[in-house]
Design a protein around this motif. Structure first.
Motif, PDB file in Angstrom:
ATOM      1  N   GLY A  23       0.809  -1.211   0.000  1.00 60.54           N
ATOM      2  CA  GLY A  23       0.000   0.000   0.000  1.00 60.54           C
ATOM      3  C   GLY A  23       0.839   1.256   0.000  1.00 60.54           C
ATOM      4  O   GLY A  23       2.066   1.213  -0.136  1.00 60.54           O
ATOM      5  N   ASP A  24       0.183   2.396   0.167  1.00 64.01           N
ATOM      6  CA  ASP A  24       0.888   3.673   0.185  1.00 64.01           C
ATOM      7  C   ASP A  24       1.918   3.730   1.303  1.00 64.01           C
ATOM      8  O   ASP A  24       3.006   4.307   1.129  1.00 64.01           O
ATOM      9  CB  ASP A  24      -0.106   4.829   0.343  1.00 64.01           C
ATOM     10  CG  ASP A  24      -0.786   5.197  -0.965  1.00 64.01           C
ATOM     11  OD1 ASP A  24      -0.397   4.647  -2.016  1.00 64.01           O
ATOM     12  OD2 ASP A  24      -1.709   6.037  -0.950  1.00 64.01           O
ATOM     13  N   THR A  25       1.590   3.125   2.449  1.00 63.56           N
ATOM     14  CA  THR A  25       2.535   3.134   3.564  1.00 63.56           C
ATOM     15  C   THR A  25       3.840   2.454   3.176  1.00 63.56           C
ATOM     16  O   THR A  25       4.935   2.960   3.470  1.00 63.56           O
ATOM     17  CB  THR A  25       1.934   2.430   4.797  1.00 63.56           C
ATOM     18  OG1 THR A  25       0.777   3.137   5.219  1.00 63.56           O
ATOM     19  CG2 THR A  25       2.932   2.372   5.935  1.00 63.56           C
TER      20      THR A  25
ATOM     21  N   HIS B 147       5.604  -7.820  -2.003  1.00 59.33           N
ATOM     22  CA  HIS B 147       4.137  -7.796  -1.893  1.00 59.33           C
ATOM     23  C   HIS B 147       3.588  -9.159  -2.293  1.00 59.33           C
ATOM     24  O   HIS B 147       4.079  -9.807  -3.222  1.00 59.33           O
ATOM     25  CB  HIS B 147       3.565  -6.709  -2.807  1.00 59.33           C
ATOM     26  CG  HIS B 147       2.086  -6.514  -2.649  1.00 59.33           C
ATOM     27  ND1 HIS B 147       1.445  -6.494  -1.440  1.00 59.33           N
ATOM     28  CD2 HIS B 147       1.105  -6.340  -3.593  1.00 59.33           C
ATOM     29  CE1 HIS B 147       0.152  -6.305  -1.618  1.00 59.33           C
ATOM     30  NE2 HIS B 147      -0.081  -6.214  -2.914  1.00 59.33           N
TER      31      HIS B 147
ATOM     32  N   PHE C  66       0.521  -3.740  -6.836  1.00 60.82           N
ATOM     33  CA  PHE C  66       0.435  -3.005  -5.586  1.00 60.82           C
ATOM     34  C   PHE C  66      -0.985  -2.471  -5.359  1.00 60.82           C
ATOM     35  O   PHE C  66      -1.713  -2.183  -6.309  1.00 60.82           O
ATOM     36  CB  PHE C  66       1.421  -1.837  -5.580  1.00 60.82           C
ATOM     37  CG  PHE C  66       2.858  -2.268  -5.539  1.00 60.82           C
ATOM     38  CD1 PHE C  66       3.316  -3.111  -4.537  1.00 60.82           C
ATOM     39  CD2 PHE C  66       3.762  -1.830  -6.502  1.00 60.82           C
ATOM     40  CE1 PHE C  66       4.639  -3.511  -4.491  1.00 60.82           C
ATOM     41  CE2 PHE C  66       5.083  -2.215  -6.458  1.00 60.82           C
ATOM     42  CZ  PHE C  66       5.527  -3.065  -5.451  1.00 60.82           C
ATOM     43  N   ARG C  67      -1.328  -2.300  -4.080  1.00 59.45           N
ATOM     44  CA  ARG C  67      -2.589  -1.647  -3.715  1.00 59.45           C
ATOM     45  C   ARG C  67      -2.404  -0.138  -3.605  1.00 59.45           C
ATOM     46  O   ARG C  67      -3.380   0.598  -3.482  1.00 59.45           O
ATOM     47  CB  ARG C  67      -3.077  -2.180  -2.361  1.00 59.45           C
ATOM     48  CG  ARG C  67      -3.487  -3.628  -2.371  1.00 59.45           C
ATOM     49  CD  ARG C  67      -3.990  -4.055  -0.999  1.00 59.45           C
ATOM     50  NE  ARG C  67      -2.906  -4.077  -0.011  1.00 59.45           N
ATOM     51  CZ  ARG C  67      -2.703  -3.157   0.908  1.00 59.45           C
ATOM     52  NH1 ARG C  67      -3.504  -2.110   0.982  1.00 59.45           N
ATOM     53  NH2 ARG C  67      -1.711  -3.257   1.765  1.00 59.45           N
ATOM     54  N   ALA C  68      -1.169   0.310  -3.648  1.00 56.31           N
ATOM     55  CA  ALA C  68      -0.867   1.730  -3.467  1.00 56.31           C
ATOM     56  C   ALA C  68      -1.460   2.557  -4.605  1.00 56.31           C
ATOM     57  O   ALA C  68      -1.749   2.047  -5.699  1.00 56.31           O
ATOM     58  CB  ALA C  68       0.640   1.939  -3.409  1.00 56.31           C
ATOM     59  N   SER C  69      -1.618   3.850  -4.349  1.00 53.25           N
ATOM     60  CA  SER C  69      -2.084   4.763  -5.391  1.00 53.25           C
ATOM     61  C   SER C  69      -1.082   4.776  -6.537  1.00 53.25           C
ATOM     62  O   SER C  69       0.106   4.487  -6.352  1.00 53.25           O
ATOM     63  CB  SER C  69      -2.241   6.175  -4.813  1.00 53.25           C
ATOM     64  OG  SER C  69      -1.008   6.646  -4.306  1.00 53.25           O
TER      65      SER C  69
ATOM     66  N   SER D   9       3.048   4.362  -6.441  1.00 52.77           N
ATOM     67  CA  SER D   9       3.661   3.205  -7.094  1.00 52.77           C
ATOM     68  C   SER D   9       4.671   3.641  -8.139  1.00 52.77           C
ATOM     69  O   SER D   9       5.777   3.089  -8.241  1.00 52.77           O
ATOM     70  CB  SER D   9       2.588   2.327  -7.739  1.00 52.77           C
ATOM     71  OG  SER D   9       1.711   1.797  -6.773  1.00 52.77           O
TER      72      SER D   9
ATOM     73  N   GLY E  54       0.408  -1.688   7.737  1.00 55.40           N
ATOM     74  CA  GLY E  54      -0.625  -0.879   8.367  1.00 55.40           C
ATOM     75  C   GLY E  54      -0.584  -0.906   9.882  1.00 55.40           C
ATOM     76  O   GLY E  54       0.232  -1.596  10.498  1.00 55.40           O
TER      77      GLY E  54
ATOM     78  N   TYR F 167     -11.100   3.308   9.070  1.00 50.22           N
ATOM     79  CA  TYR F 167      -9.855   2.615   9.399  1.00 50.22           C
ATOM     80  C   TYR F 167      -9.707   2.379  10.903  1.00 50.22           C
ATOM     81  O   TYR F 167      -8.705   1.833  11.354  1.00 50.22           O
ATOM     82  CB  TYR F 167      -8.661   3.409   8.881  1.00 50.22           C
ATOM     83  CG  TYR F 167      -8.721   3.644   7.394  1.00 50.22           C
ATOM     84  CD1 TYR F 167      -8.491   2.601   6.490  1.00 50.22           C
ATOM     85  CD2 TYR F 167      -9.039   4.897   6.880  1.00 50.22           C
ATOM     86  CE1 TYR F 167      -8.560   2.803   5.126  1.00 50.22           C
ATOM     87  CE2 TYR F 167      -9.110   5.116   5.509  1.00 50.22           C
ATOM     88  CZ  TYR F 167      -8.874   4.064   4.644  1.00 50.22           C
ATOM     89  OH  TYR F 167      -8.952   4.279   3.286  1.00 50.22           O
TER      90      TYR F 167
END
Length: 311
Positions: free
Chosen positions: A155-157, A176, A181-184, A188, A241, A258
């Motif tokens: 993710g973004d983190t 991963h 990736f799940r990131a924006s 990424s 996370g 969250y």
């Protein structure tokens, strides 16, 4: 404690909770501070802190929290060992039920219960935590100058951690478990364009390797082929996370998707009058000891003003 109504009770003894204790203690509110399940918060598992102002040579996490606690104790702050198992915010004064059956009544409540980093759950991860395994690049990246490090997450983190680590590390590998990736997209792309970052997709961590003192490598397993490979490295950063410790307040306070307690604007004011939140339980952006301490100060000032308004 059941027959006494407190002016203020503070849940949590990390930087946010103890700063709130110092401020409310100095204004003669005689706060009661409830330790919780991890007295001292996440800094108790942080080996060395070099970015907290006032300590030019750095300081160990547990030592810093001891100093916080010692300072709070100067101001007529009372500490209660134990954990809150239930809260009732529907009544005034508020009622807290501790796990040893004690009940605490209070006119105002400061929530500083923090958040916990999510871990992989591997025995080797626990073994080398603080000795090469970390969940905070901002806290520990400095110790990995010219090193080979791995970042676990998609993710973004994870992207933020990897990019930050390139300031110090020789090379960063992002691992991963999925094939993308799940990131924006923007995060990424930043990671993919950085020449010091490489990626390992469809991989999970089987084991973190070490020599008994520190991390020396990592073993990854390809979730598609089932093949395992070992890589040498000096550090592993877990970036999957955080989980805010807000479960006690579900259905009683406004909490975001969250799990972070929502506060009004830049204040510590929650959706229930007389209840305030500070530190990592409401901060999903910074999550630093110094910002937690600052928000603890805000919650103390907000609580003091609230108590003045109801007298």
């Amino acid at each position: 404690m059941a027959n006494q109504v407190r002016d203020v009770v503070i849940m949590g003894t990390g930087p946010a909770g103890l700063t709130a204790a110092i401020y409310t203690g100095r204004t003669n509110l005689k706060p009661l501070v409830i330790d919780g399940v991890q007295p001292g918060g996440q800094l108790m598992i942080t080996s060395e802190i070099e970015n907290f102002p006032g300590f030019p040579s750095g300081i160990r996490g547990p030592e810093l929290m001891d100093k916080f606690r010692e300072q709070a104790a100067r101001f007529d702050v009372e500490f209660a060992l134990g954990n809150v198992r239930e809260v009732d915010l529907s009544r005034k004064p508020f009622c807290l039920y501790l796990d040893d059956e004690r009940e605490v009544l209070t006119r105002s409540l400061i929530i500083a219960t923090g958040a916990n980093a999510r871990w992989l759950g591997l025995p080797s991860e626990e073994q080398y935590r603080g000795r090469g395994v970390s969940a905070c690049a901002t806290c520990d990246g400095f110790f990995f100058r010219d090193s080979e490090v791995f970042v676990i997450g998609g993710g973004d983190t994870a992207m933020e951690e990897a990019l930050f680590l390139t300031r110090f590390a020789r090379h960063v590998t992002v691992v991963h478990r999925r094939n993308e990736f799940r990131a924006s997209k923007i995060m990424s792309l930043r990671a993919e364009k950085n020449e010091k970052i490489s990626v390992e997709l469809n991989q999970v961590v089987e084991e973190i390797l070490g020599d008994g003192r520190k991390v020396t490598g990592i073993r990854l397993k390809n979730v598609v082929s089932g093949e395992s490979n070992t890589h040498s490295c000096d550090g592993v950063f877990i970036a999957i996370g955080h989980s805010p410790n807000s479960g006690l307040f579900e259905g009683q306070l406004d909490i975001d998707e969250y799990g972070y307690i929502e506060t009004a604007g830049s204040s510590s004011v929650t959706s229930v009058q007389g209840v305030f939140a500070c530190g990592d339980v409401q901060d999903y952006t910074y999550r630093q000891a110094i910002t937690a301490a600052g928000s603890g100060c805000k919650s103390a000032l907000d609580a003091e003003r609230y108590l003045e308004s109801i007298r």
